[in-house]
Design an enzyme around this catalytic site. Structure first.
Site, PDB file in Angstrom:
ATOM      1  N   ALA A  11       0.980  -1.366  -0.087  1.00 56.65           N
ATOM      2  CA  ALA A  11       0.037  -0.093   0.195  1.00 56.65           C
ATOM      3  C   ALA A  11       0.845   1.402   0.043  1.00 56.65           C
ATOM      4  CB  ALA A  11      -1.061   0.105   1.174  1.00 56.65           C
ATOM      5  N   GLY A  12       2.106   0.993   0.086  1.00 57.95           N
ATOM      6  CA  GLY A  12       3.061   2.415   0.151  1.00 57.95           C
ATOM      7  C   GLY A  12       3.036   3.272  -1.068  1.00 57.95           C
ATOM      8  N   GLY A  79       0.779   1.756   9.591  1.00 55.05           N
ATOM      9  CA  GLY A  79       1.527   0.897  10.185  1.00 55.05           C
ATOM     10  C   GLY A  79       1.256  -0.663   9.162  1.00 55.05           C
ATOM     11  N   GLY A 102       5.819  -6.126  -0.567  1.00 55.44           N
ATOM     12  CA  GLY A 102       5.772  -6.130  -1.762  1.00 55.44           C
ATOM     13  C   GLY A 102       7.044  -5.458  -2.531  1.00 55.44           C
ATOM     14  N   HIS A 361      21.174  -7.436 -47.216  1.00 53.65           N
ATOM     15  CA  HIS A 361      21.499  -5.774 -46.872  1.00 53.65           C
ATOM     16  C   HIS A 361      20.080  -5.187 -46.929  1.00 53.65           C
ATOM     17  CE1 HIS A 361      25.560  -7.348 -48.503  1.00 53.65           C
ATOM     18  NE2 HIS A 361      24.727  -7.740 -49.560  1.00 53.65           N
ATOM     19  N   TYR A 364      13.393  -4.849 -46.329  1.00 53.47           N
ATOM     20  CA  TYR A 364      12.282  -4.920 -45.578  1.00 53.47           C
ATOM     21  C   TYR A 364      11.499  -6.010 -46.046  1.00 53.47           C
ATOM     22  CZ  TYR A 364       7.747  -4.326 -43.279  1.00 53.47           C
ATOM     23  OH  TYR A 364       6.744  -4.688 -42.592  1.00 53.47           O
TER      24      TYR A 364
END
Length: 454
Positions: A11-12, A79, A102, A361, A364
């Site tokens: 939760a931090g 806490g 976590g 070379h 594509y």
């Protein structure tokens, strides 16, 4: 054997990360810290995983949408004890409850199994570690060898601050005991928070046994509160992965300059040069050589393949004895057969290239099928996109495609065809045909080039 539920505190906010991401979503080896912890909980065959969340709820849920966790909201971060209180209604009395963090991603299944095995039938077991510099950690207070309390740094006196055995925060007990102790916690301390560490004192008051297992590797229990600590965990994790691969027979030229961000399955006598990154799930055959600076993600690579420097592959398969690179790119769906040659500045996407074919070379090849023993010259382009739709190019076996050829899909080139340099192909080509489409070459004698005005 008792059922096991795992509670992961996540939760931090992570203020010291200076980030919009919740702390636990920052990554180690390409995976959020909390995901490492969830995966470890799965390895323990946990029946339930309770994830305590607060800050960045939407981000957490989107990143972990596929995880089998019970989402438990902690509106205020008061806490560790307060976090566990939120999960307590989900605890069964007769199950073991393991509490994890976590932001401590390197905790191992083996260490946690030892901790669970050490838990007394009526009691609690906690994980400790001895540190040269214990500043910031809760100190383990013992009497006659038994753990009687944990005192937080800010509440410790001068003598207690000298203690080097510290609390990792990881503990396990049964659901009934945890619920009883959680109901008796108070916040009468310097921080005004509810500490899980106070549970140890309550257990002693009730006459319960408190067992302690010491982690042999302090890095296993290290957390990351800032990016410096995060980087330290990353390097340690990578060091351990490299060490394991070396011992398994993989030759890493420089283990300090190798990153594994997933899983690597390998054969014998593989060699990996510096600054290579492996992501996702990668499988290497025997005698694979990977040059410097390559990035390989979710690929299967056959025996005796040579990958030359600075090539980038993703979601592709490569047959045995292929040679690829340098500076080649294989995009998702690239399938190269045995003995193919893919050269510098070639990009292949969602295409198959047949056995023995060469694309050497500046080419594509996308949405295409290339047969066996073909040769595609420099500057060949499969023109597969009209701005809205993709179309396929099919090239048969033993086809020669000259330099600077454009194949405008959809188009089919039959076996044995030859396409002259500079040709734009817009129609299907028959078997063994020669196709040339060029503007006629003109010769103008005595041509004077324009000159610049002074």
């Amino acid at each position: 054997m008792k059922k096991l539920s795992v509670v992961i505190l996540a939760a931090g906010k992570g203020t010291r990360m200076y980030s919009d991401l919740p702390k636990v979503l920052h990554k180690i080896a390409g995976k959020p810290m909390v995901k490492h912890v969830i995966d470890t909980a799965k390895q323990l065959s946990a029946d339930q995983i309770h994830l305590i969340y607060g800050h960045g709820a939407d981000l957490l849920k989107s990143h972990l949408a596929d995880e089998p966790v019970n989402w438990v909201f902690q509106a205020e971060q008061l806490g560790t004890g307060h976090a566990m209180q939120q999960a307590a209604p989900f605890f069964a009395d007769d199950e073991n409850i393991l509490m994890l963090y976590g932001d401590s991603p390197l905790i191992s299944k083996e260490t946690l199994e030892k901790l669970i095995a050490a838990k007394p039938e009526n009691g609690i077991a906690l994980l400790t570690v001895n540190l040269d510099n214990p500043t910031g950690y809760g100190r383990i207070i013992r009497e006659k060898g038994s753990v009687v309390a944990i005192v937080e740094q800010k509440d410790a006196d001068a003598e207690q601050l000298k203690i080097t055995e510290v609390n990792t925060g990881v503990m396990v007990s049964d659901g009934a005991s945890f619920k009883k102790w959680l109901g008796r916690l108070n916040n009468n301390n310097a921080q005004g928070e509810y500490y899980m560490t106070d549970v140890i004192g309550l257990a002693n008051q009730d006459g319960f046994q408190v067992a302690a297992v010491s982690a042999t590797d302090k890095m296993e229990v290290e957390g990351a509160n800032n990016r410096l600590q995060l980087a330290a965990l990353e390097r340690y994790y990578q060091h351990k992965q490299a060490e394991r691969l070396l011992l398994e027979g993989v030759m890493l030229i420089d283990p300090a300059r190798f990153d594994l961000r997933g899983t690597l399955e390998h054969g014998k006598d593989c060699e990996i040069d510096v600054n290579v990154i492996i992501e996702g799930s990668v499988k290497l055959g025997d005698r694979v050589k990977i040059g410097a600076g390559c990035v390989i993600k979710n690929c299967e690579i056959g025996d005796d393949v040579e990958i030359k420097p600075y090539s980038v592959f993703e979601d592709s398969t490569i047959g045995a004895r292929a040679s690829i690179g340098p500076f080649s790119r294989l995009r998702p769906g690239a399938e190269l057969a045995e003995e193919t040659h893919i050269g510098n500045f070639v990009e292949i996407k969602k295409a198959t290239v047949g056995k023995g074919s060469k694309v050497n070379h500046l080419t594509y090849v996308g949405d295409a099928q290339v047969g066996t023993d073909c040769n595609l010259g420099a500057g060949v382009i499969t023109c597969n996109y009209d701005g809205a739709n993709k179309f396929k190019t099919v090239i048969g076996d033993n086809v020669f495609v000259g330099s600077d050829v454009q194949l405008v899909a959809p188009v089919n080139v039959a076996n044995g065809a030859t396409i002259g340099a500079g040709t734009t192909v817009t129609k299907d080509i028959g078997e063994n045909e020669l196709v040339i489409s060029r503007v006629p070459q003109r010769h103008i004698a005595g041509w004077q080039r324009p000159t610049k005005k002074k």
